[in-house]
Design a protein around this motif. Sequence first.
Motif, PDB file in Angstrom:
ATOM      1  N   ASP A  53       0.822  -1.213   0.000  1.00 27.60           N
ATOM      2  CA  ASP A  53       0.000   0.000   0.000  1.00 27.60           C
ATOM      3  C   ASP A  53       0.856   1.264   0.000  1.00 27.60           C
ATOM      4  O   ASP A  53       0.369   2.342  -0.335  1.00 27.60           O
ATOM      5  N   LYS A  59      -1.462   2.870  -2.501  1.00 29.33           N
ATOM      6  CA  LYS A  59      -2.335   3.913  -1.933  1.00 29.33           C
ATOM      7  C   LYS A  59      -2.019   5.278  -2.540  1.00 29.33           C
ATOM      8  O   LYS A  59      -2.918   6.078  -2.801  1.00 29.33           O
ATOM      9  N   THR A 113     -13.095   0.546  -2.177  1.00 25.70           N
ATOM     10  CA  THR A 113     -12.517  -0.128  -1.010  1.00 25.70           C
ATOM     11  C   THR A 113     -13.161  -1.498  -0.811  1.00 25.70           C
ATOM     12  O   THR A 113     -12.797  -2.235   0.093  1.00 25.70           O
ATOM     13  N   THR A 114     -14.148  -1.813  -1.630  1.00 20.22           N
ATOM     14  CA  THR A 114     -14.878  -3.076  -1.443  1.00 20.22           C
ATOM     15  C   THR A 114     -14.497  -4.150  -2.459  1.00 20.22           C
ATOM     16  O   THR A 114     -14.497  -5.326  -2.133  1.00 20.22           O
ATOM     17  N   ASN A 128     -11.955  -5.754  -3.719  1.00 14.78           N
ATOM     18  CA  ASN A 128     -10.533  -6.075  -3.611  1.00 14.78           C
ATOM     19  C   ASN A 128     -10.311  -7.562  -3.794  1.00 14.78           C
ATOM     20  O   ASN A 128     -11.250  -8.350  -3.708  1.00 14.78           O
ATOM     21  N   SER A 151     -12.057  -7.137   2.016  1.00 14.15           N
ATOM     22  CA  SER A 151     -12.483  -5.765   1.766  1.00 14.15           C
ATOM     23  C   SER A 151     -11.723  -4.820   2.684  1.00 14.15           C
ATOM     24  O   SER A 151     -11.498  -5.109   3.859  1.00 14.15           O
ATOM     25  N   GLU A 152     -11.341  -3.680   2.129  1.00 12.23           N
ATOM     26  CA  GLU A 152     -10.608  -2.693   2.922  1.00 12.23           C
ATOM     27  C   GLU A 152     -11.533  -2.058   3.947  1.00 12.23           C
ATOM     28  O   GLU A 152     -11.097  -1.634   5.007  1.00 12.23           O
ATOM     29  N   ASP A 153     -12.804  -1.982   3.595  1.00 13.96           N
ATOM     30  CA  ASP A 153     -13.785  -1.352   4.465  1.00 13.96           C
ATOM     31  C   ASP A 153     -14.981  -2.300   4.607  1.00 13.96           C
ATOM     32  O   ASP A 153     -15.882  -2.294   3.765  1.00 13.96           O
TER      33      ASP A 153
END
Lengths: 200, 143
Positions: A96, A100, A116-117, A119, A123-125
Motif C-alpha cells: 500500500d 495507496k 474499497t470493497t 478487492n 475488503s478494505e472497508d
Amino acid sequence: MIKSILTIALTGTCAVFFMTGCSAPKTQYVDSDSSRLIANVDEINIQDFARAADEMVQSIIEECISTGALKGTNGEKPILAISRIVNNTSTQFDTDLLVKRIRTELLRTGKVLTTTTLNLDTSEDPLALEAMQMEEAIQQTRLVHNYTLSGKIIEVTTRTSNLRQSTYEFQLTLSDRRGLNVWEEVKNITKQGKRPTVGF
Amino acid sequence: MKTKIILAIAALGVVLLSPGCATRSMNTVEAAQPEGIPNMIADKRIITDPSLSRKVYVVGVNESVTEAGYKKIQVELYNRTRSMKAFTYRVEWFDHEGMIISSPLDNRTPTQIEGGQKRNIAVLATSPKAVDFRFTFLESLKR
C-alpha cells in the motif's frame, strides 16, 4: 583584577556555548519530500515509493486518463479495483506504500473511481462492503469494476568487493474486464552504496 | 634552485593527481533540423548556487497541454563542465489563484548528468488545475 574578570567572562562564554551544544535536539522532524531523508541500498525507502508512484501516475494520466481511454459502464466514470501487487524483494513491506499513493492521486483526477470493497482478498472497508451488498440486493444490480491494477516489485542486487548496487523494478499493469492490458509501465530505481547514508 | 625544486614537485603533483580527477564528457549527435517545434516559455531564475548552475545549466523550458488539460513541462539541462554531477529536482505546481497543489506523490527526485550531456526532464502535472510551476534543483549530499 581585570585578568580575573576576563577569565570569568571567558569561562562563562564557554559554558554558554557548551550548554547550547548539549541542549541540541537529538531527534528532528524532516519533511517527507526532503533530500535529507535516510537512503540505503538494501531496501526500498519511503522516497523511492513516492518517486515510483509519481512516475506511474504521470504515465497513467498521460496515456489513459488524458486521452479518455478509460471508459466506465453506461457512460459513468470507470471503476478501478486493486488486484495483486507482488513483493518479490528481499525485504517485507506493505505494498500500500505504493498502491495507496497511486490510488489517491488517480481519484483526485476526478476521471476515475476507486473502491474499497472490490478487492482481491479482504475488503478494505467491511462496513462499506456490507452496505454495498445490501444496496445490490435492493436494486438487484451488481457493482463491477471496469479495470484492475496489478503488478510486481522485483529486486536485482549486484555487488563488488566494496560497492553494492540494488535495482528495484516496479511493474504495473492495468487490465480491462476482458483481461486485455490497456496500460503497462516499468520503472527502475537503482541505488549504489557502501552503507546506510543520509540523503540522495 | 629552491624555486625550481618546488616547481618540479608541483608539476609532478599535477601529473600524479590528474588521473584521479579524470573526467569524461559525453558526445552527442542529433538531427540538424528537428521536426518538433518546442513551445519555449520565458522563465525566471533565482541562482543561489552558481557552481550547480554551471553543471546543471537550464537551457530552456518548454510546455504543452494534453487533450484533457494537463500541463506538461520540459526542462532542458546542459552540463557545461566535463564532470558528472548528481543532483535532485522537484516540481511544485500552483493553481489559478497561485495556491500550491499538494500531493502524496511530492518527492525530490535524485538524478545525475554526465559532463557535456544535454538532457531533458519532462514532468506532467497530476492535476488539471495546475497552471504554474516551480522547478528547484539541489546538489546531492556528499556521501
